[in-house]
Design an enzyme around this catalytic site. Structure first.
Site, PDB file in Angstrom:
ATOM      1  CB  CYS A 134      -0.933  -0.009   1.207  1.00 23.37           C
ATOM      2  SG  CYS A 134      -1.969   1.451   1.262  1.00 23.37           S
ATOM      3  CB  CYS A 137      -0.646   2.621   4.005  1.00 22.06           C
ATOM      4  SG  CYS A 137      -1.948   1.818   3.142  1.00 22.06           S
ATOM      5  CG  ASP A 138       3.069   1.420   4.572  1.00 22.48           C
ATOM      6  OD1 ASP A 138       2.562   1.868   5.615  1.00 22.48           O
ATOM      7  OD2 ASP A 138       2.875   0.259   4.174  1.00 22.48           O
TER       8      ASP A 138
END
Length: 312
Positions: A134, A137-138
């Site tokens: 992701c 997300c990261d």
């Protein structure tokens, strides 16, 4: 055992929209939000292609809004997931991870899909230490660093562009000699100065002491001019497609070879009366928030009509 007219399994745009429609039809639905409440959209930042948000909207915010709307009309939303179903006869029995058993007259399956991995041991080894499925997300953790994205479709290009806004450099590792992504995405990626596309490269491993420090690649795998290539990276992002979350239903419902649930005549109906599907668990083609929401609406209307027909 609890009884309900309508049980909704899953909580992305499909599940929440089904809940909004089912509640407003007075079906008093119970909804299990699953392992990832809000679904895949909670792993994106900006959603720009959902109608009605001219400035875009945060994926998490959008899912919270949908949840609130479903609750406003009376949906009983529960944390936890359905881990087993018995569809041998109606009412259909579904068992949650905490042991709760629910007998449902209709079931709407909206369990979505999950990101795929390459299957390398190193992915598990470095999971959370440089390996991610992701980017949104990261990506934040890789500002001014060097990262690689694996894949050649729209998702991979989207991830690469997102990371290019944060990272110093982005490698896009593509197995084939071309990108599968839409023209618009291809042009954007090729125009980005800090994205380097490595065509015809396969990842065979990752290395690093305390987390990912690089990747072992093979160029022209299986060809006479095959060569090993190492790239130094701080982060390794997967964008190679999705697997539908349908394992617990396969005994009872038809799926395609990948596992996507089959619909009857393009409707949300399945071969079992009163069991309906919505969203990405039954959509290998479009996989968009708006199409998932639309299918959630259709599934709830079908469930309402089914119950009405049963009553007469």
């Amino acid at each position: 055992m609890e009884q309900t007219k309508c049980l909704i399994i899953g909580s992305g745009p499909a599940g929440y929209t089904a809940a909004i429609y089912a509640s407003r039809a007075n079906l008093q639905p119970i909804e299990y939000s699953g392992m990832q409440p809000g679904g895949q959209l909670t792993q994106t930042t900006e959603v720009e292609n959902f109608p009605g948000y001219p400035q875009g909207v945060d994926g998490n915010q959008m899912m919270m809004d949908l949840r609130e709307q479903a609750e406003r009309f009376g949906t009983d939303i529960r944390d936890g997931e359905i881990v087993k179903v018995d569809f041998s006869k109606a009412p259909y029995v579904c068992i949650a991870d905490n042991g709760t058993e629910i007998a449902a007259d209709t079931v709407i399956i909206a369990t979505g899909a999950s990101a795929k991995y390459l299957g390398l041991d190193d992915e598990r080894k470095y999971n959370g230490q440089g390996v991610s499925a992701c980017a949104t997300c990261d990506g934040f953790f890789y500002r001014k660093k060097v990262v690689a994205v694996v894949g050649g479709g729209d998702t991979a290009c989207e991830d690469a562009l997102y990371l290019a806004g944060l990272a110093k450099k982005v490698y896009l590792i593509v197995r084939k000699p071309f990108l599968r992504a839409s023209q618009v995405m291809q042009q954007r990626v090729k125009a980005a100065e800090n994205i380097e596309i490595l065509f015809e490269h396969n990842t065979i491993g990752l290395y690093g002491e305390n987390g990912v420090e690089g990747a072992h690649l093979v160029k022209h795998k299986g060809e006479p001019d095959e060569q090993l290539v190492d790239i130094q990276i701080d982060g390794f992002f997967l964008a190679i497609g999705h697997k539908p979350n349908t394992d617990i239903f396969r005994e009872w419902l038809d799926t395609d070879e990948v596992g996507y649930l089959k619909k009857i005549d393009g409707t949300p109906r399945t071969k079992l009366p009163g069991v309906f599907v919505a969203g990405d668990c039954a959509d290998p083609v479009y996989r968009q928030a708006i199409s998932a929401a639309g299918s959630g609406c259709q599934a709830a209307i079908e469930a309402e009509r089914f119950l009405l027909a049963q009553a007469h």
